[in-house]
Design a protein around this motif. Structure first.
Motif, short mmCIF file in Angstrom:
data_model
loop_
_atom_site.label_atom_id
_atom_site.label_comp_id
_atom_site.label_asym_id
_atom_site.label_seq_id
_atom_site.Cartn_x
_atom_site.Cartn_y
_atom_site.Cartn_z
N ILE A 146 -5.14 6.59 -2.96
CA ILE A 146 -4.32 5.38 -2.93
C ILE A 146 -3.51 5.31 -4.23
O ILE A 146 -4.08 5.20 -5.32
CB ILE A 146 -5.18 4.12 -2.75
CG1 ILE A 146 -5.96 4.21 -1.44
CG2 ILE A 146 -4.30 2.87 -2.77
CD1 ILE A 146 -6.92 3.07 -1.19
N LEU A 206 0.84 -1.20 0.00
CA LEU A 206 0.00 0.00 0.00
C LEU A 206 0.87 1.25 0.00
O LEU A 206 1.87 1.32 0.70
CB LEU A 206 -0.88 0.01 1.26
CG LEU A 206 -1.60 1.34 1.55
CD1 LEU A 206 -2.74 1.56 0.56
CD2 LEU A 206 -2.11 1.38 2.98
N GLN A 264 -5.98 0.92 -5.46
CA GLN A 264 -5.28 1.92 -6.26
C GLN A 264 -6.26 2.75 -7.09
O GLN A 264 -7.15 2.22 -7.73
CB GLN A 264 -4.30 1.21 -7.21
CG GLN A 264 -3.49 2.17 -8.07
CD GLN A 264 -2.67 1.43 -9.12
OE1 GLN A 264 -3.16 0.52 -9.78
NE2 GLN A 264 -1.43 1.82 -9.28
N SER A 280 -3.74 -1.75 -1.92
CA SER A 280 -5.11 -1.63 -1.41
C SER A 280 -5.07 -1.61 0.12
O SER A 280 -4.04 -1.88 0.74
CB SER A 280 -5.95 -2.82 -1.89
OG SER A 280 -5.35 -4.04 -1.47
N LEU A 281 -6.22 -1.26 0.71
CA LEU A 281 -6.34 -1.27 2.17
C LEU A 281 -7.73 -1.76 2.54
O LEU A 281 -8.65 -1.75 1.72
CB LEU A 281 -6.05 0.12 2.77
CG LEU A 281 -6.86 1.33 2.27
CD1 LEU A 281 -8.24 1.37 2.85
CD2 LEU A 281 -6.13 2.61 2.63
N CYS A 338 1.61 3.77 4.40
CA CYS A 338 2.04 2.62 3.61
C CYS A 338 1.93 1.33 4.40
O CYS A 338 1.65 1.33 5.61
CB CYS A 338 3.49 2.83 3.15
SG CYS A 338 4.66 2.92 4.53
N THR A 339 2.15 0.21 3.71
CA THR A 339 2.31 -1.08 4.37
C THR A 339 3.53 -0.99 5.28
O THR A 339 4.57 -0.46 4.85
CB THR A 339 2.54 -2.19 3.31
OG1 THR A 339 1.40 -2.23 2.45
CG2 THR A 339 2.76 -3.54 3.96
#
Length: 588
Positions: free
Chosen positions: A243, A222, A280, A247-248, A302-303
């Motif tokens: 984004i 992400l 996204q 994805s989240l 972010c991740t």
């Protein structure tokens, strides 16, 4: 259950991001407002929730939903969409433009270039066009403020400006893009809202025609660009943004690198509508566990662990043709990377001359975009130091620029993903001057995370300068040894040069053996011995020096003395790696 239902309806709405760019006062915000309100009225008369869904004029972002155009109905086997949502990204002011558009470069699907029909293309208009060329595939030109043209001359003026725009765009990727004329806010910003916008319904139809199915990939880490942050008492802190990749979903853990913290996602909304996740290209509001929103006005989420904070970086680099200044090594530029703009010192380097000429002769004479450079950057390769960016060598400099790279040393660390777009600018230049401030573009290829990168990382970057020194033979010691002068200063530590190879101007090769006396003279060992011609030349030069100049004699003899008196040169060539802490001299 309702979340799942909401999610299904969300999937059926295609989100299409439109960047609204243009010179200050060209009417960008008025146009975004007119589009949103016109579309919501036209599209949602049958739907009581239309206004709530359609208009969210918040911090330069708004959206409106229309019926899906016929050409998007066949979605290639995917679940079919049943409506089209336009998200307008209004970029107010130039500094915001740089940060917003480059920060969101991966998700702008179409650009609307707003041009004041009376003033035409201005400096920032051209800069917006350049950024559009770097970041998005399609564009629509909107000639705004047609209400300011006299009614009897209006059509002729619009046609003239349309022709001028097509000529301007001829050499860009937006050649023959559509041009449409509107009056987003007749009478200007202060006018009453009773005046209907002109040409906006036609613009909406044009935007629908220009849409396509953008590539959206939920896979990977992400990366979300955050542009606003606020608290909701009892719920948590909300971050709104777009984004850029991945994805989240609710219950995911995300990292806020600027704060060095991780937070759990409690809820997600898209334009005030709850959803269980987003991917996204989506614009979202994400509510996470509480933190002080003042600490994150703009930034990225972010991740966890996927982004790095860099003190310096290597980028591929291409000069932007409209920039008139030189790109000099050690100069400072505003560098926009990821979602930040920061000052950095720039050092340019390229392939060694012999390699560069081979690459040039083997390739087609067309400019290569930085994202697809034919020679990948690697630390295993040697590179040649450049005092400045090198332009193409074709007729009148029209040939393609050779491949080259730049080292950026940031004034403060930046957090960004690898391979992201980088733009170098001179934003401190006069905003009213008729000159492009965007200087170069590239992709981030390698980052240095260590604060002490100058000691730990840069010595591994093999960028070198070539050096050439020239001295003379003073006298011959024996057939295999000469004494030289004028190659070094008196205070030079000659031990650093012992063992380096030299060449005499007469062709013999030798090695520096050490110093001779205290005045900077040195001894050279000639491996294969001096030729008889060289010995004779050096011997006659010594004799001429000893004789002193006589006034008599004819001109021919004087010429002969001058020819014989030419000193034998000693040439020393070596290279030095600019980041070598030991400053060693290297010969191949």
């Amino acid at each position: 259950m309702s979340e799942c239902a909401d999610d299904k309806s969300r999937i059926k709405t295609l989100n299409f991001n439109v960047g609204v760019l243009g010179h200050v006062d060209s009417g960008k915000t008025s146009l975004a407002r007119a589009l949103s309100s016109t579309a919501s009225t036209a599209a949602f008369d049958k739907n009581p929730q239309s206004r709530e869904r359609g208009i969210t004029l918040d911090l330069g972002f708004s959206s409106f939903t229309v019926d899906l155009p016929d050409h998007l109905r066949d979605s290639g086997g995917q679940q079919p969409y049943d409506s089209l949502q336009f998200t307008l990204v209004d970029c107010p002011g130039h500094a915001s433009l740089i940060r917003t558009i480059i920060g969101g470069a991966q998700i702008i699907d179409l650009m609307m270039l707003v041009v004041d029909v009376v003033k035409g293309v201005q400096t920032q208009t051209a800069e917006c066009l350049l950024i559009g060329e770097l970041t998005c595939p399609r564009m629509v030109v909107v000639l705004n403020k047609i209400d300011l043209l006299p009614p009897n001359k209006r059509q002729a003026a619009i046609e003239k400006m349309t022709k001028r725009m097509h000529k301007t765009l001829e050499s860009t990727r937006f050649k023959e893009c559509p041009v449409i004329a509107v009056a987003a806010k007749p009478g200007g910003p202060e006018a009453l809202d009773s005046e209907e916008p002109q040409g906006v319904p036609e613009l909406i139809q044009l935007l629908k025609k220009q849409t396509y199915l953008p590539q959206r990939d939920p896979a990977g880490d992400l990366l979300m660009a955050v542009d606003h942050c606020f608290s909701i008492r009892g719920q948590g802190t909300v971050m709104t943004g777009t984004i850029l990749q991945g994805s989240l979903a609710v219950n995911d853990t995300v990292e806020i690198p600027a704060l060095k913290v991780t937070k759990k996602i409690k809820s997600v909304q898209m334009f005030r509508k709850p959803v269980s996740g987003a991917m996204q290209g989506d614009r979202v509001g994400v509510c996470v566990t509480q933190f002080d929103p003042k600490l994150l006005e703009r930034g990225v989420v972010c991740t966890p662990g996927s982004l790095r904070t860099l003190y310096a970086a290597v980028i591929s680099v291409r000069k932007i043709g409209y920039f008139k200044g030189s790109l000099s090594t050690r100069a400072k530029f505003h560098i926009t990377v990821g979602h930040e703009t920061v000052m950095a010192k720039v050092s340019f380097f390229g392939l060694p001359p012999a390699v560069a000429s081979e690459v040039t002769s083997d390739t087609e004479p067309t400019p290569t975009p930085p994202s697809s450079l034919q020679t990948p950057f690697t630390q295993d390769r040697e590179y040649f130091y450049q005092d400045e960016y090198v332009r193409g060598q074709g007729e009148a400099g029209s040939g393609p620029d050779p491949e080259q790279w730049a080292l950026l040393e940031f004034e403060r660390p930046v957090t960004c993903p690898l391979f992201c777009l980088v733009i170098g600018s001179k934003l401190d230049a006069d905003i009213h001057a008729n000159a492009c401030r965007l200087a170069f573009q590239g992709r981030l290829l390698q980052g240095f995370e260590d604060k002490n990168y100058t000691e730990t990382a840069l010595p591994n970057l093999r960028i070198y300068k070539t050096k050439h020194r020239e001295g003379q033979v003073e006298r011959v010691s024996d057939d295999y040894t000469v004494i030289g002068r004028n190659l070094f200063k008196k205070e030079t530590n000659l031990q650093l040069f012992v063992g380096l190879k030299v060449t005499l101007s007469t062709g013999e090769r030798g090695v520096i053996e050490g110093g001779f006396g205290q005045s900077g003279k040195f001894k050279v060992r000639i491996q294969d011995g001096l030729s008889s011609e060289t010995k004779q030349s050096l011997s006659s030069t010594s004799k001429k020096k000893g004789k002193g100049g006589g006034r008599g004699g004819n001109e021919a003899n004087e010429e002969e003395v001058r020819a014989d008196s030419q000193p034998v040169g000693i040439h020393l060539h070596f290279k030095r790696y600019i980041f070598d802490p030991h400053k060693k001299m290297v010969q191949s």
